[in-house]
Design an enzyme around this catalytic site. Structure first.
Site, short mmCIF file in Angstrom:
data_model
loop_
_atom_site.label_atom_id
_atom_site.label_comp_id
_atom_site.label_asym_id
_atom_site.label_seq_id
_atom_site.Cartn_x
_atom_site.Cartn_y
_atom_site.Cartn_z
N CYS A 149 5.69 -1.87 18.18
CA CYS A 149 4.46 -1.39 18.20
C CYS A 149 3.55 -0.54 19.46
O CYS A 149 2.61 -0.13 19.91
CB CYS A 149 2.95 -2.70 17.72
N HIS A 164 0.77 -8.06 18.75
CA HIS A 164 0.56 -6.98 18.02
C HIS A 164 -0.57 -5.97 18.28
O HIS A 164 -1.34 -5.94 19.50
CB HIS A 164 0.60 -7.20 17.01
N ASP A 205 -2.14 2.03 12.50
CA ASP A 205 -1.01 0.77 12.86
C ASP A 205 0.32 1.71 12.30
O ASP A 205 0.13 1.46 11.68
CB ASP A 205 -1.24 -0.27 11.81
#
Length: 284
Positions: free
Chosen positions: A198, A233, A250
Site C-alpha cells: 500500500c 495502512h 485504495d
C-alpha cells in the site's frame, strides 16, 4: 449568483496566495459561504473584473458568478461554435468574451473554456487523424505526465481516476511487506508481476493522479479486517473532475479485497492517524 467586491478581492488574494505557496493554480476558490467556484469560472470572473477596471477606471460593486455548463458537445455543434467564433473575429477584429453553445440559446462558455475545447479538438485531430465524435466542455484529466505515461504503458489506457482504479483492479497485484521499499520506477515494473504494498502504491499513484490534475492526499490509517485485527495502512484521498473531495482511492481494495472505489480495503473498523507517509520516502 454574484459576490460583492470585498468578497471577490478576498477570493483573489487567496487564489494568488495559493499559487505562490504551491507553484500551481487551485482547482477551485471558495466564496465566504463555502460555494466552490471552479478554476475556469473564477478566471472568467477575474477577466471580467479586470476588463471592468480597464474600461471604467474603477472597481465594480460586485462580480457575477456564471457557472458554465458541463457535459459534451457533439462535433456538429462544436463546428458551428467554431464558425461563429471565427466570424466574430473576422468582423470585429477581436475575440468574443463568450461563445454560445447554440445560436439563439442562453447556455454559453467563456472564451478561455472555448479555446481549451479548441486546443483539445486540434490535439485529437493531430493524434488520431480524424475529428472526435464530441468535445467535453470542461477540461479533462491530463494523461501526459511522466508517471501517468509509464503506468499507461504498463497496464493500458484509462481516462480518469475511476477508470484507472478499474485498470488497477484488473491488472495489478498486492504484496505485503513493511513500509516503502522501492522507488516509483521499480513499483511500475512490479505492480503487475510480484506486486507492491500500500505504501509504495500510494507513492506512485499519488504522483499519477496529481499529474492528471486531481487533488491528492496520502492518508495514514488503521483498518480492522474480518479477522478482528487492526492493521496499519495507507490509502489515497482524491478529489476533482468526477470524484467528490476526499474520495477513498485504495490500491489494496482494488487488488486484494476487491472492493469498489470509495471503500477502504477493510470495513470492520477505520481510524485516521495522519497525513503523509511515516518513514523513508522514495521519489519525493
Amino acid at each position: 449568483m454574484e459576490v460583492g467586491l470585498n468578497e471577490f478581492l478576498d477570493m483573489k488574494k487567496r487564489y494568488e496566495d495559493f499559487k505562490m505557496k504551491n507553484k500551481r493554480e487551485p482547482r477551485y476558490v471558495t466564496t465566504k459561504n463555502g460555494y466552490k467556484v471552479m478554476l475556469p469560472v473564477f478566471k472568467d470572473m477575474l477577466r471580467r473584473y479586470e476588463d471592468f477596471v480597464r474600461i471604467n477606471g474603477r472597481e465594480p460593486n460586485y462580480i457575477s458568478i456564471q457557472p458554465q455548463p458541463n457535459g459534451k458537445i457533439e462535433i456538429k455543434k462544436f463546428r458551428d461554435m467554431l464558425r461563429r467564433y471565427e466570424d466574430f473575429v473576422r468582423i470585429n477584429g477581436r475575440e468574443p468574451n463568450i461563445i454560445y453553445l447554440e445560436q439563439g440559446k442562453s447556455d454559453h462558455v467563456s472564451l478561455g473554456t472555448f479555446k481549451d475545447m479548441l486546443r483539445r479538438y486540434k490535439d485529437f485531430v493531430r493524434i488520431n487523424g480524424r475529428e472526435p465524435n464530441y468535445i467535453s466542455i470542461q477540461p479533462q484529466p491530463s494523461l501526459k505526465g511522466h508517471w501517468t505515461t509509464k503506468v499507461i504503458e504498463k497496464i493500458g489506457t484509462f481516462h480518469d481516476a475511476t477508470s484507472l482504479y478499474e485498470r488497477v483492479k484488473k491488472t495489478c497485484k498486492y504484496k505485503y511487506y513493511y513500509n516503502d521499499q522501492v522507488p516509483n520506477h521499480v513499483a511500475v515494473m512490479r505492480m503487475t508481476t510480484s506486486g507492491i504494498n500500500c505504501t509504495d502504491a500510494c507513492q506512485l499513484f499519488s504522483k499519477v493522479l496529481e499529474e492528471m490534475g486531481y487533488e491528492v492526499k496520502i492518508e495514514h490509517v488503521r483498518v480492522k479486517c474480518n479477522d478482528g485485527k487492526w492493521y496499519g495502512h495507507y490509502l489515497l484521498r482524491v478529489g476533482g473532475f468526477e470524484l467528490k473531495d476526499g474520495t477513498i482511492w485504495d490500491y489494496v481494495s482494488a487488488t486484494k479485497t476487491g472492493r469498489p472505489l470509495g471503500v477502504p480495503c477493510c470495513t470492520a473498523g477505520f481510524q485516521h492517524l495522519g497525513w503523509g507517509i511515516v518513514g523513508p520516502v522514495y521519489d519525493k
